[in-house]
Design a protein around this motif. Structure first.
Motif, PDB file in Angstrom:
ATOM      1  N   ASP A  27       2.451 -30.347 -17.311  1.00  0.00           N
ATOM      2  CA  ASP A  27       3.129 -31.236 -18.262  1.00  0.00           C
ATOM      3  C   ASP A  27       3.696 -30.410 -19.415  1.00  0.00           C
ATOM      4  OD1 ASP A  27       1.944 -33.942 -17.136  1.00  0.00           O
ATOM      5  OD2 ASP A  27       0.312 -32.490 -17.291  1.00  0.00           O
ATOM      6  N   ASP A  83       5.095 -42.117 -18.159  1.00  0.00           N
ATOM      7  CA  ASP A  83       4.099 -41.046 -18.027  1.00  0.00           C
ATOM      8  C   ASP A  83       2.684 -41.618 -17.884  1.00  0.00           C
ATOM      9  OD1 ASP A  83       3.357 -38.434 -17.716  1.00  0.00           O
ATOM     10  OD2 ASP A  83       3.408 -37.933 -19.853  1.00  0.00           O
ATOM     11  N   CYS A 140      -0.537 -39.785 -17.308  1.00  0.00           N
ATOM     12  CA  CYS A 140      -0.352 -39.107 -16.024  1.00  0.00           C
ATOM     13  C   CYS A 140      -0.310 -37.592 -16.273  1.00  0.00           C
ATOM     14  CB  CYS A 140       0.931 -39.578 -15.357  1.00  0.00           C
ATOM     15  SG  CYS A 140       1.014 -39.048 -13.642  1.00  0.00           S
ATOM     16  N   THR A 141      -1.194 -36.873 -15.598  1.00  0.00           N
ATOM     17  CA  THR A 141      -1.371 -35.448 -15.860  1.00  0.00           C
ATOM     18  C   THR A 141      -0.971 -34.638 -14.635  1.00  0.00           C
ATOM     19  OG1 THR A 141      -3.122 -35.941 -17.424  1.00  0.00           O
ATOM     20  CG2 THR A 141      -3.088 -33.717 -16.529  1.00  0.00           C
ATOM     21  N   ASN A 143       2.156 -34.030 -13.717  1.00  0.00           N
ATOM     22  CA  ASN A 143       3.316 -34.650 -13.052  1.00  0.00           C
ATOM     23  C   ASN A 143       4.631 -34.052 -13.554  1.00  0.00           C
ATOM     24  OD1 ASN A 143       3.175 -35.764 -15.602  1.00  0.00           O
ATOM     25  ND2 ASN A 143       3.836 -37.808 -14.976  1.00  0.00           N
ATOM     26  N   LEU A 145       5.818 -33.969 -16.413  1.00  0.00           N
ATOM     27  CA  LEU A 145       6.498 -34.839 -17.379  1.00  0.00           C
ATOM     28  C   LEU A 145       5.616 -35.065 -18.604  1.00  0.00           C
ATOM     29  CD1 LEU A 145       8.891 -36.940 -17.862  1.00  0.00           C
ATOM     30  CD2 LEU A 145       7.327 -38.638 -16.890  1.00  0.00           C
ATOM     31  N   GLY A 146       6.208 -34.914 -19.783  1.00  0.00           N
ATOM     32  CA  GLY A 146       5.534 -35.326 -21.010  1.00  0.00           C
ATOM     33  C   GLY A 146       4.215 -34.638 -21.278  1.00  0.00           C
ATOM     34  N   ILE A 147       3.181 -35.450 -21.481  1.00  0.00           N
ATOM     35  CA  ILE A 147       1.894 -34.931 -21.941  1.00  0.00           C
ATOM     36  C   ILE A 147       0.864 -34.848 -20.812  1.00  0.00           C
ATOM     37  CG2 ILE A 147       2.209 -35.784 -24.289  1.00  0.00           C
ATOM     38  CD1 ILE A 147       0.250 -38.120 -23.487  1.00  0.00           C
TER      39      ILE A 147
END
Ligand SMILES: [Ca+2]
Ligand SMILES: [Ca+2]
Ligand SMILES: [Ca+2]
Length: 512
Positions: A27, A83, A140-141, A143, A145-147
């Motif tokens: 992420d 996310d 969501c980890t 993936n 994306l994002g955090i």
């Protein structure tokens, strides 16, 4: 986080055992900094907690993580956030969308949780507070994306009890706790402020404790003592205050003898619920609308508060339960508290509790080991025409070997030694000797403590004696030292001053 085959999980475990760094989540915010022109990492909290450190990997059991259900009793959740994975949202196995209460639990079509504010089955978040908390725990980890979350394998049960400005009824909070316990949550995050706690909430918290469910509570953000008020006083709860980027207590974080630990709570990056900007709702003078949004698509949000510190600990607790199957709620609480890193005043203190939480230390901790050393308050009583000062607290250990309470004049306090009759007598007797013990050194306060004290008086001394042995000081430092038979020891310190000792709430001190 890891949905690969059992073989690969085992291999990762083996590599980790050899000290090789296993894959960290991809992420982007986990690896970036300066996302809002700050000097530290965007997800600094995960670094501080050491969730994805090499050291944490070496403790991995290798067992496929069982999904731990974390109930978030808050403002609801934006469960459609890009996310947040749909499979991380709790599903009620006994319920079908058909207008009937299939599982007979009193809630019709409660498929993913409940909205106790509007009494319907949609715990949608109109504030953003609950979504931020849920994201810290289980966004969501890995993936891309994002955090990353503290525990991307946790399952969130959103229980909405607070409206868009964060107001909640006690009856709703209590009902949500019962719901969480009855539907398989093992951890409950309760990041809501309340001055007065009702019998309803008290009974619900006791129900959670009796059913092996851990409630994590935020200490609050008023910079005040919470020793005798709010959800911190509920039975069995783990109370969390906020630490900042430097690892110190954040100035806004409440404190007091019920504060157990600190966890990161300043500039915490998490999910932003659709169409929300909750910091703006309280109209802080220096907040420009939308300035807490992060990311090109404004899908993320940064916020400070003990609410988010509690979420860190809820996430950690769920991760520990998954990594170390067989731990009870009490075990997890004990591990998190006992393994915290000491910060602030030496030992357990009023402003930082047992210290700052650390995931690696928690993974390594033995659940049966504990040393509880805690000074909680001071009581003044009149007895035999003398004012007695009783010091209260906790002194216990897995294999209690004894404890001592000691006192000395407050550090930095100017102590004027007034020669009086007693001292003159003494100096005559010890004409050519220095007085021992020095009033500036630690001196025993009351008798030694030979039996564990779970919560009660640790020692008492009359004021006259205390004054004489500390050179007439009117402000002191107290120190409690508790020893275990295994040679480990822990201390607690507390300041004490006349006429009213600091810390405890009015009405708890000075009474006669
Ligand atoms: Ca139902
Ligand atoms: Ca139904
Ligand atoms: Ca992510």
């Amino acid at each position: 986080m890891n949905n690969s085959t059992g073989t690969l999980v085992l291999l990762l475990g083996l590599f980790a055992g050899q000290g090789l760094l296993a894959e960290t989540p991809d992420d982007p915010f986990l690896h970036s900094n300066g996302g809002w022109n700050q000097t530290f990492a965007d997800q600094w909290a995960l670094g501080t907690l050491r969730i994805y450190s090499e050291a944490a990997q070496t403790y991995r059991s290798g067992a496929a993580a069982q999904p731990i259900v974390v109930a978030v009793i808050d403002t609801g959740m934006d469960y459609l956030h890009p996310d947040f994975a749909a499979q991380r949202l709790w599903r009620n196995p006994g319920e079908t969308r058909n207008g009937y209460d299939d599982d007979g639990n009193g809630f019709v079509d409660d498929l993913i949780g409940w909205n106790f504010v509007d009494n319907n089955n949609n715990p949608w978040d109109q504030s953003g507070h609950g979504t931020h908390i849920s994201g810290i725990i289980a966004a969501c980890t890995n993936n891309g994306l994002g955090i990353s979350a503290v525990n991307g394998d946790a399952v969130i049960m959103p229980l909405k009890v607070a409206n868009f400005i964060g107001q909640a009824r006690s009856s709703a909070v209590a009902a949500a706790i019962y719901y969480a316990v009855d539907h398989g949550a093992q951890v409950i995050n309760l990041s809501l402020g309340s001055e007065l706690v009702t019998d309803l909430e008290h009974a619900a918290a006791q129900y959670a404790a009796d059913n092996d469910v851990l409630i994590v509570v935020s200490a609050g953000n008023k910079g005040l003592s919470v020793a005798y008020s709010g959800y911190a006083t509920l039975p069995g709860v783990l109370v969390v205050g906020a630490s900042d980027v430097n690892g110190e207590r954040a100035g806004f974080s409440n404190f007091g003898s019920r504060l157990a630990v600190l966890a990161p709570g300043v500039d915490v990056l998490s999910l932003r619920a659709r169409d929300t900007d909750f910091i703006g709702l309280s109209n802080p003078p220096d907040y420009a609308e939308g300035s807490a949004f992060v990311g090109d698509d404004d899908h993320y949000y940064r916020a400070s508060g003990t609410s988010f510190s509690a979420a860190m600990v809820s996430g950690m607790a769920s991760r520990l339960l998954a990594e170390r199957p067989g731990l009870s709620a009490d075990d997890v609480q004990r591990i998190i508290v006992q393994s915290a890193l000491d910060v602030g005043a030496e030992g357990v203190d009023q402003t930082s509790g047992y210290g700052r939480v650390d995931y690696v230390r928690a993974l390594a901790a033995a659940p049966e080991d504990y040393i509880n050393a805690r000074l909680t308050g001071v009581d003044l009583t009149l007895r035999d025409e003398k004012v007695w000062i009783s010091v209260e607290g906790v002194a216990a250990a897995a294999r209690f070997a004894g404890a001592e309470l000691a006192v000395r004049p407050a550090p930095g306090s100017v102590v004027v030694v007034e020669p009086d009759k007693k001292k003159k007598k003494k100096s005559k007797r010890n004409k050519n000797k220095e007085e021992t013990p020095s009033p500036y050194d630690w001196q025993a306060f009351g008798q030694g403590i030979e039996q564990p004290v779970e919560e009660g008086e640790l020692g008492s001394v009359d004021l006259e004696t205390l004054s004489a042995m500390t050179a007439g000081s009117t402000s002191w430092e107290l120190r409690l030292l508790v020893r275990d038979q295994n040679g480990e020891q822990r201390e607690s310190r507390m300041a004490m001053a006349l006429p009213v000792p600091p810390g405890p709430a009015p009405g708890e001190v000075g009474r006669e």
